[in-house]
Write an enzyme that holds these catalytic residues in place. Structure first.
Site, short mmCIF file in Angstrom:
data_model
loop_
_atom_site.label_atom_id
_atom_site.label_comp_id
_atom_site.label_asym_id
_atom_site.label_seq_id
_atom_site.Cartn_x
_atom_site.Cartn_y
_atom_site.Cartn_z
CB SER A 65 -0.99 0.00 1.17
OG SER A 65 -0.33 0.22 2.39
CG LEU B 60 18.66 -4.08 3.21
CD1 LEU B 60 18.19 -2.67 2.91
CD2 LEU B 60 18.77 -4.91 1.93
CG HIS C 137 9.49 1.95 11.99
ND1 HIS C 137 9.63 0.57 11.93
CD2 HIS C 137 9.21 2.24 13.28
CE1 HIS C 137 9.45 0.07 13.14
NE2 HIS C 137 9.20 1.06 13.98
CG ASP D 52 13.07 -0.08 12.27
OD1 ASP D 52 12.98 0.09 11.04
OD2 ASP D 52 12.52 -1.02 12.86
CD GLU E 48 2.73 3.23 7.68
OE1 GLU E 48 3.29 2.65 6.74
OE2 GLU E 48 2.28 2.63 8.68
C1 GRF Z 1 3.73 -0.49 6.71
O1 GRF Z 1 3.06 -0.28 7.93
C2 GRF Z 1 5.15 0.03 6.80
O2 GRF Z 1 5.27 1.15 7.62
C3 GRF Z 1 5.88 -1.13 7.41
O3 GRF Z 1 5.29 -2.27 6.86
C4 GRF Z 1 3.97 -1.97 6.45
C5 GRF Z 1 3.90 -2.28 4.99
O4 GRF Z 1 2.61 -2.11 4.45
N1 GRF Z 1 7.29 -1.02 7.18
P1 GRF Z 1 2.41 -1.98 2.90
O5 GRF Z 1 3.03 -3.24 2.26
O6 GRF Z 1 3.07 -0.74 2.43
O7 GRF Z 1 0.93 -1.96 2.71
#
Ligand code: GRF
Length: 217
Positions: free
Chosen positions: A15, A95, A111, A147, A176
């Site tokens: 997403s 990584l 994150h 992170d 996000e």
């Molecule tokens: C998101 O919450 C992102 O912050 C975390 O993993 C999740 C991934 O969700 N690192 P998507 O695949 O972007 O929907």
């Protein structure tokens, strides 16, 4: 003028990847999403990227003897695709430090927590267990330590009394999708620059480096 080529690395539903693809489709966005790469061949995000006519590559980490071999293959794909910026978007692989050093200042991650709180997994469950009243998301430069890298942009959301991990995750995820494209724009335009352990943000007109979202009425 050709735009910088961005690779989006995913492991799952994608997403955040979609928020970057949609932002980059708008005229004036400073990058092109050149390729989506998944370490899981079955990641749903691959089909979503293909539906948007974005080239995809699948690099199954299980096919490599160790992390260094996987990262070398990943680096080769990035070079072949002439990528200059990398966005980790739900990419669930650690990584190697060699890889993160090579891409330092050119690789960012999202994150689902307000770093430096709640690094790692299960951030929403842990935020609820700790009783924090504000939670959120962070876009940061990637360094060797997970992170931990310099923070580019954050969004804060309220934690409500009735929240479950799922309702809190949904509220954070919506933000996000706002801050990841905004942070990518700042980095691509050279307005968010690494300055030691911090990120210096130049003047901005539209996008603040932090969003505070009020509680729903
Ligand atoms: C998101 O919450 C992102 O912050 C975390 O993993 C999740 C991934 O969700 N690192 P998507 O695949 O972007 O929907």
């Amino acid at each position: 003028m050709t735009k910088p080529r961005v690779a989006v690395l995913i492991s799952g539903r994608g997403s955040n990847m979609m928020s970057l693809i949609e932002a980059a489709a708008a005229p004036g966005f400073p990058v092109e999403i050149a390729v989506v790469i998944s370490n899981r061949p079955d990641a749903h995000g691959l089909a979503r990227a293909q539906a948007c006519n974005i080239p995809t590559r699948s690099l199954d980490h299980k096919a490599f003897p160790d992390r260094a071999a996987f990262d070398a293959a990943l680096d080769a794909v990035l070079e072949e695709e002439q990528v200059t910026l990398v966005c980790l978007a739900g990419f669930m692989r650690l990584l190697t430090s060699g890889f993160t050093q090579k891409w330092a200042g050119r690789m960012i991650n999202i994150h689902p927590a307000l770093l430096p709180s709640f690094k790692g997994l299960h951030t929403h469950e842990r935020a609820l267990a700790e009783g924090v009243k504000i939670h959120g998301a962070t876009v940061h430069f990637v360094t060797a330590e997970m992170d931990v890298g310099p923070i580019i942009m954050q969004a804060a959301v309220p934690v409500l009394e009735a929240d479950t991990p799922d309702t809190l995750a949904a509220r954070v995820l919506a933000q996000e999708h706002v801050i990841y494209p905004a942070a990518l724009r700042l980095v691509a335009e050279g307005r968010a620059r690494l300055d030691g352990a911090r990120v210096a943000i130049d003047e901005f007109e539209i996008t603040p480096p932090a969003l505070v979202v009020p509680p729903a009425p």
